[in-house]
Write a protein that holds these residues in place. Sequence first.
Motif, mmCIF file in Angstrom:
data_model
loop_
_atom_site.group_PDB
_atom_site.id
_atom_site.type_symbol
_atom_site.label_atom_id
_atom_site.label_comp_id
_atom_site.label_asym_id
_atom_site.label_seq_id
_atom_site.Cartn_x
_atom_site.Cartn_y
_atom_site.Cartn_z
ATOM 1 N N GLU A 3 0.834 -1.206 0.000
ATOM 2 C CA GLU A 3 0.000 0.000 0.000
ATOM 3 C C GLU A 3 0.868 1.255 0.000
ATOM 4 N N ASP A 4 0.477 2.227 -0.777
ATOM 5 C CA ASP A 4 1.152 3.522 -0.849
ATOM 6 C C ASP A 4 0.647 4.398 0.303
ATOM 7 N N ILE A 5 1.538 4.785 1.218
ATOM 8 C CA ILE A 5 1.153 5.616 2.355
ATOM 9 C C ILE A 5 1.625 7.044 2.117
ATOM 10 N N THR A 37 -3.672 6.032 3.349
ATOM 11 C CA THR A 37 -3.451 5.188 2.181
ATOM 12 C C THR A 37 -3.715 5.999 0.924
ATOM 13 N N ARG A 39 -4.532 4.945 -2.123
ATOM 14 C CA ARG A 39 -5.610 4.462 -2.977
ATOM 15 C C ARG A 39 -6.991 4.787 -2.417
ATOM 16 N N VAL A 44 -4.559 5.472 8.517
ATOM 17 C CA VAL A 44 -4.095 4.255 9.170
ATOM 18 C C VAL A 44 -3.316 4.535 10.457
#
Length: 78
Positions: A3-5, A37, A39, A44
């Motif tokens: 996941e891209d944070i 995130t 997307r 988070v």
Amino acid sequence: MKEDIRLRWGTHELIGEWVTDATGRVGRLEAVLEHVTGRTGQVVRIEAHLRPVDGSGWEWTTDANALTRAVPGGPPAR
């Protein structure tokens, strides 16, 4: 898939106030940084940046959800 944070500045009702973290240390809440995130935009993690009020000069970060308001010059408020 990893996941891209992304990071963004957040808000908190106690910014600028004296707070107590989960360890009992007291500091002034200076800023909040949200880990989001890329997307879905889901938060988070919410990271609090604290400045000590005891003169030690050692700033630290902690979980913003674990903060409670502290009484300046006194024990933490419960």
